[in-house]
Structure formats: structure tokens, C-alpha cells
Design a protein around this motif. Sequence first.
Motif, PDB file in Angstrom:
ATOM      1  N   ASP A 110     -16.292 -15.906 -14.421  1.00  0.00           N
ATOM      2  CA  ASP A 110     -16.361 -16.858 -13.316  1.00  0.00           C
ATOM      3  C   ASP A 110     -16.630 -18.251 -13.857  1.00  0.00           C
ATOM      4  OD1 ASP A 110     -16.153 -15.133 -10.962  1.00  0.00           O
ATOM      5  OD2 ASP A 110     -18.091 -14.331 -11.601  1.00  0.00           O
ATOM      6  N   THR A 111     -16.011 -19.229 -13.221  1.00  0.00           N
ATOM      7  CA  THR A 111     -16.305 -20.622 -13.536  1.00  0.00           C
ATOM      8  C   THR A 111     -17.015 -21.239 -12.348  1.00  0.00           C
ATOM      9  OG1 THR A 111     -14.162 -21.407 -12.737  1.00  0.00           O
ATOM     10  CG2 THR A 111     -14.324 -20.862 -15.085  1.00  0.00           C
ATOM     11  N   ASP A 112     -17.608 -22.377 -12.589  1.00  0.00           N
ATOM     12  CA  ASP A 112     -18.319 -23.095 -11.537  1.00  0.00           C
ATOM     13  C   ASP A 112     -17.341 -23.572 -10.469  1.00  0.00           C
ATOM     14  OD1 ASP A 112     -20.526 -24.113 -10.271  1.00  0.00           O
ATOM     15  OD2 ASP A 112     -21.096 -25.480 -11.883  1.00  0.00           O
ATOM     16  N   VAL A 113     -17.840 -23.949  -9.320  1.00  0.00           N
ATOM     17  CA  VAL A 113     -17.033 -24.460  -8.212  1.00  0.00           C
ATOM     18  C   VAL A 113     -16.404 -25.792  -8.637  1.00  0.00           C
ATOM     19  CG1 VAL A 113     -17.159 -25.278  -5.823  1.00  0.00           C
ATOM     20  CG2 VAL A 113     -18.553 -23.342  -6.564  1.00  0.00           C
ATOM     21  N   PRO A 114     -15.146 -26.030  -8.283  1.00  0.00           N
ATOM     22  CA  PRO A 114     -14.531 -27.317  -8.621  1.00  0.00           C
ATOM     23  C   PRO A 114     -15.340 -28.474  -8.026  1.00  0.00           C
ATOM     24  CG  PRO A 114     -12.893 -25.805  -7.749  1.00  0.00           C
ATOM     25  CD  PRO A 114     -14.227 -25.163  -7.557  1.00  0.00           C
ATOM     26  N   TYR A 115     -15.585 -29.486  -8.818  1.00  0.00           N
ATOM     27  CA  TYR A 115     -16.447 -30.586  -8.410  1.00  0.00           C
ATOM     28  C   TYR A 115     -15.688 -31.786  -7.854  1.00  0.00           C
ATOM     29  CZ  TYR A 115     -14.996 -32.069 -13.031  1.00  0.00           C
ATOM     30  OH  TYR A 115     -14.245 -32.391 -14.128  1.00  0.00           O
ATOM     31  N   ASP A 116     -14.376 -31.803  -7.996  1.00  0.00           N
ATOM     32  CA  ASP A 116     -13.597 -32.957  -7.564  1.00  0.00           C
ATOM     33  C   ASP A 116     -12.214 -32.502  -7.127  1.00  0.00           C
ATOM     34  OD1 ASP A 116     -13.019 -35.610  -7.061  1.00  0.00           O
ATOM     35  OD2 ASP A 116     -12.908 -36.212  -9.160  1.00  0.00           O
ATOM     36  N   HIS A 138      -8.250 -23.342 -19.672  1.00  0.00           N
ATOM     37  CA  HIS A 138      -7.543 -24.010 -18.582  1.00  0.00           C
ATOM     38  C   HIS A 138      -8.400 -24.430 -17.389  1.00  0.00           C
ATOM     39  CE1 HIS A 138      -4.260 -22.117 -20.830  1.00  0.00           C
ATOM     40  NE2 HIS A 138      -3.609 -23.191 -20.456  1.00  0.00           N
ATOM     41  N   SER A 139      -9.625 -23.981 -17.311  1.00  0.00           N
ATOM     42  CA  SER A 139     -10.473 -24.358 -16.186  1.00  0.00           C
ATOM     43  C   SER A 139     -11.066 -25.745 -16.410  1.00  0.00           C
ATOM     44  CB  SER A 139     -11.607 -23.350 -16.003  1.00  0.00           C
ATOM     45  OG  SER A 139     -12.390 -23.710 -14.884  1.00  0.00           O
ATOM     46  N   ASP A 140     -11.122 -26.522 -15.337  1.00  0.00           N
ATOM     47  CA  ASP A 140     -11.762 -27.834 -15.392  1.00  0.00           C
ATOM     48  C   ASP A 140     -13.266 -27.739 -15.186  1.00  0.00           C
ATOM     49  OD1 ASP A 140      -9.406 -29.401 -15.787  1.00  0.00           O
ATOM     50  OD2 ASP A 140      -8.926 -29.173 -13.655  1.00  0.00           O
ATOM     51  N   THR A 141     -13.767 -26.539 -14.912  1.00  0.00           N
ATOM     52  CA  THR A 141     -15.199 -26.338 -14.709  1.00  0.00           C
ATOM     53  C   THR A 141     -15.734 -25.380 -15.775  1.00  0.00           C
ATOM     54  OG1 THR A 141     -14.820 -24.524 -13.163  1.00  0.00           O
ATOM     55  CG2 THR A 141     -14.992 -26.739 -12.224  1.00  0.00           C
ATOM     56  N   HIS A 142     -17.053 -25.365 -15.928  1.00  0.00           N
ATOM     57  CA  HIS A 142     -17.691 -24.540 -16.956  1.00  0.00           C
ATOM     58  C   HIS A 142     -17.718 -23.060 -16.567  1.00  0.00           C
ATOM     59  CE1 HIS A 142     -18.955 -28.059 -19.107  1.00  0.00           C
ATOM     60  NE2 HIS A 142     -19.539 -28.539 -18.026  1.00  0.00           N
ATOM     61  N   VAL A 143     -17.638 -22.202 -17.569  1.00  0.00           N
ATOM     62  CA  VAL A 143     -17.784 -20.767 -17.359  1.00  0.00           C
ATOM     63  C   VAL A 143     -19.254 -20.488 -17.088  1.00  0.00           C
ATOM     64  CG1 VAL A 143     -17.611 -18.492 -18.442  1.00  0.00           C
ATOM     65  CG2 VAL A 143     -15.803 -20.184 -18.789  1.00  0.00           C
ATOM     66  N   ILE A 144     -19.533 -19.793 -15.994  1.00  0.00           N
ATOM     67  CA  ILE A 144     -20.917 -19.461 -15.646  1.00  0.00           C
ATOM     68  C   ILE A 144     -21.217 -17.980 -15.837  1.00  0.00           C
ATOM     69  CG2 ILE A 144     -21.257 -21.429 -14.099  1.00  0.00           C
ATOM     70  CD1 ILE A 144     -20.725 -19.554 -11.735  1.00  0.00           C
ATOM     71  N   ARG A 145     -20.162 -17.175 -16.011  1.00  0.00           N
ATOM     72  CA  ARG A 145     -20.330 -15.745 -16.271  1.00  0.00           C
ATOM     73  C   ARG A 145     -19.121 -15.255 -17.045  1.00  0.00           C
ATOM     74  NH1 ARG A 145     -20.242 -10.726 -11.885  1.00  0.00           N
ATOM     75  NH2 ARG A 145     -20.382  -9.083 -13.440  1.00  0.00           N
ATOM     76  N   ALA A 146     -19.374 -14.480 -18.086  1.00  0.00           N
ATOM     77  CA  ALA A 146     -18.284 -13.847 -18.846  1.00  0.00           C
ATOM     78  C   ALA A 146     -18.839 -12.563 -19.453  1.00  0.00           C
ATOM     79  CB  ALA A 146     -17.765 -14.781 -19.931  1.00  0.00           C
ATOM     80  N   ASP A 147     -18.456 -11.437 -18.866  1.00  0.00           N
ATOM     81  CA  ASP A 147     -18.914 -10.154 -19.372  1.00  0.00           C
ATOM     82  C   ASP A 147     -17.782  -9.141 -19.318  1.00  0.00           C
ATOM     83  OD1 ASP A 147     -18.847  -9.249 -16.669  1.00  0.00           O
ATOM     84  OD2 ASP A 147     -20.946  -9.805 -16.365  1.00  0.00           O
ATOM     85  N   ALA A 148     -18.108  -7.874 -19.338  1.00  0.00           N
ATOM     86  CA  ALA A 148     -17.091  -6.819 -19.414  1.00  0.00           C
ATOM     87  C   ALA A 148     -16.318  -6.606 -18.110  1.00  0.00           C
ATOM     88  CB  ALA A 148     -17.743  -5.506 -19.838  1.00  0.00           C
ATOM     89  N   VAL A 149     -16.824  -7.125 -16.988  1.00  0.00           N
ATOM     90  CA  VAL A 149     -16.162  -6.876 -15.701  1.00  0.00           C
ATOM     91  C   VAL A 149     -15.768  -8.132 -14.934  1.00  0.00           C
ATOM     92  CG1 VAL A 149     -17.190  -4.591 -15.381  1.00  0.00           C
ATOM     93  CG2 VAL A 149     -18.358  -6.621 -14.483  1.00  0.00           C
ATOM     94  N   ALA A 150     -16.256  -9.306 -15.330  1.00  0.00           N
ATOM     95  CA  ALA A 150     -15.928 -10.521 -14.589  1.00  0.00           C
ATOM     96  C   ALA A 150     -16.052 -11.762 -15.462  1.00  0.00           C
ATOM     97  CB  ALA A 150     -16.833 -10.674 -13.373  1.00  0.00           C
ATOM     98  N   GLY A 171      -8.438 -31.773  -6.936  1.00  0.00           N
ATOM     99  CA  GLY A 171      -7.438 -31.544  -7.964  1.00  0.00           C
ATOM    100  C   GLY A 171      -7.952 -30.839  -9.202  1.00  0.00           C
ATOM    101  N   LYS A 172      -9.224 -30.477  -9.254  1.00  0.00           N
ATOM    102  CA  LYS A 172      -9.797 -29.785 -10.413  1.00  0.00           C
ATOM    103  C   LYS A 172      -9.649 -28.279 -10.251  1.00  0.00           C
ATOM    104  CE  LYS A 172     -11.232 -33.576 -12.268  1.00  0.00           C
ATOM    105  NZ  LYS A 172     -10.525 -34.142 -13.392  1.00  0.00           N
ATOM    106  N   ALA A 173      -9.181 -27.619 -11.291  1.00  0.00           N
ATOM    107  CA  ALA A 173      -8.939 -26.176 -11.246  1.00  0.00           C
ATOM    108  C   ALA A 173     -10.149 -25.383 -11.721  1.00  0.00           C
ATOM    109  CB  ALA A 173      -7.739 -25.834 -12.116  1.00  0.00           C
ATOM    110  N   ALA A 174     -10.378 -24.272 -11.042  1.00  0.00           N
ATOM    111  CA  ALA A 174     -11.414 -23.320 -11.439  1.00  0.00           C
ATOM    112  C   ALA A 174     -10.800 -21.924 -11.370  1.00  0.00           C
ATOM    113  CB  ALA A 174     -12.617 -23.414 -10.524  1.00  0.00           C
ATOM    114  N   PHE A 175     -11.234 -21.033 -12.257  1.00  0.00           N
ATOM    115  CA  PHE A 175     -10.661 -19.694 -12.341  1.00  0.00           C
ATOM    116  C   PHE A 175     -11.746 -18.635 -12.342  1.00  0.00           C
ATOM    117  CE2 PHE A 175      -7.685 -22.537 -14.413  1.00  0.00           C
ATOM    118  CZ  PHE A 175      -6.470 -22.134 -13.910  1.00  0.00           C
TER     119      PHE A 175
END
Length: 102
Positions: A67-73, A53-65, A75-79
Motif C-alpha cells: 500500500d502507498t499513502d493517499v495521493p496528496y495532490d 511508479h507511485s508518487d506517494t510513499h509505500v506505507i506497507r509492503a509484506d507477503a499479502v499487500a 494528478g498524483k498516482a498511488a498504488f
Amino acid sequence: MSVASGKSGGRFKRCLLSAAFCLRAAQRDAVIDCTPANCDAAWAATKRYIVQHSDTHVIRADAVAVDTDVPYDSGKAAFSATRANKSTGGAPLSLFAQCRGM
């Protein structure tokens, strides 16, 4: 249950009237306490949701967090999500969302 009926319907109507109420409700409802029996599955589902569902790329995905990149435009969603493991084996899982320009 339809959006216009029941508890969710009342919340929806209040959200139309008060953005601050809606934000507080969304933040409160975006945290779950998982049990040792379902925590790994709940965390995997949280990661999948963010990737799908994120409009930005995942920059971290591990056992505790996650994160996606900052929205670039506008109306773009980031989670992002966090998992704070407890000594008992469960954990509260928190989901955060941001949308540039909104």
C-alpha cells in the motif's frame, strides 16, 4: 503492436469514447493468477513496480499487500496490490491505482 492496431488499439479507441468502459477493462486486466513456480517472482515485480511508479510513499509492503499513502495532490498516482494465497501455492495478484482529482 501499435496502440492504433489490433485488440489493444480497439480498446484504446473505446477508452477515448467511454471512461466507464476503460475503467472496467483496466480493473479486469489488473489481476493475474500466478503459479507456484512464478508467484514469488511476480509478487516481487509487483512491489518494484509500485515503488518505482507511485508518487506517494509505500506505507506497507509484506507477503499479502503493498500500500502507498493517499495521493496528496491532483494528478498524483498511488498504488496498492494484494496477494491472496491459494492452498495450491499460487495466488491471484491484484493491482489497484488511484489518482487524486482524476
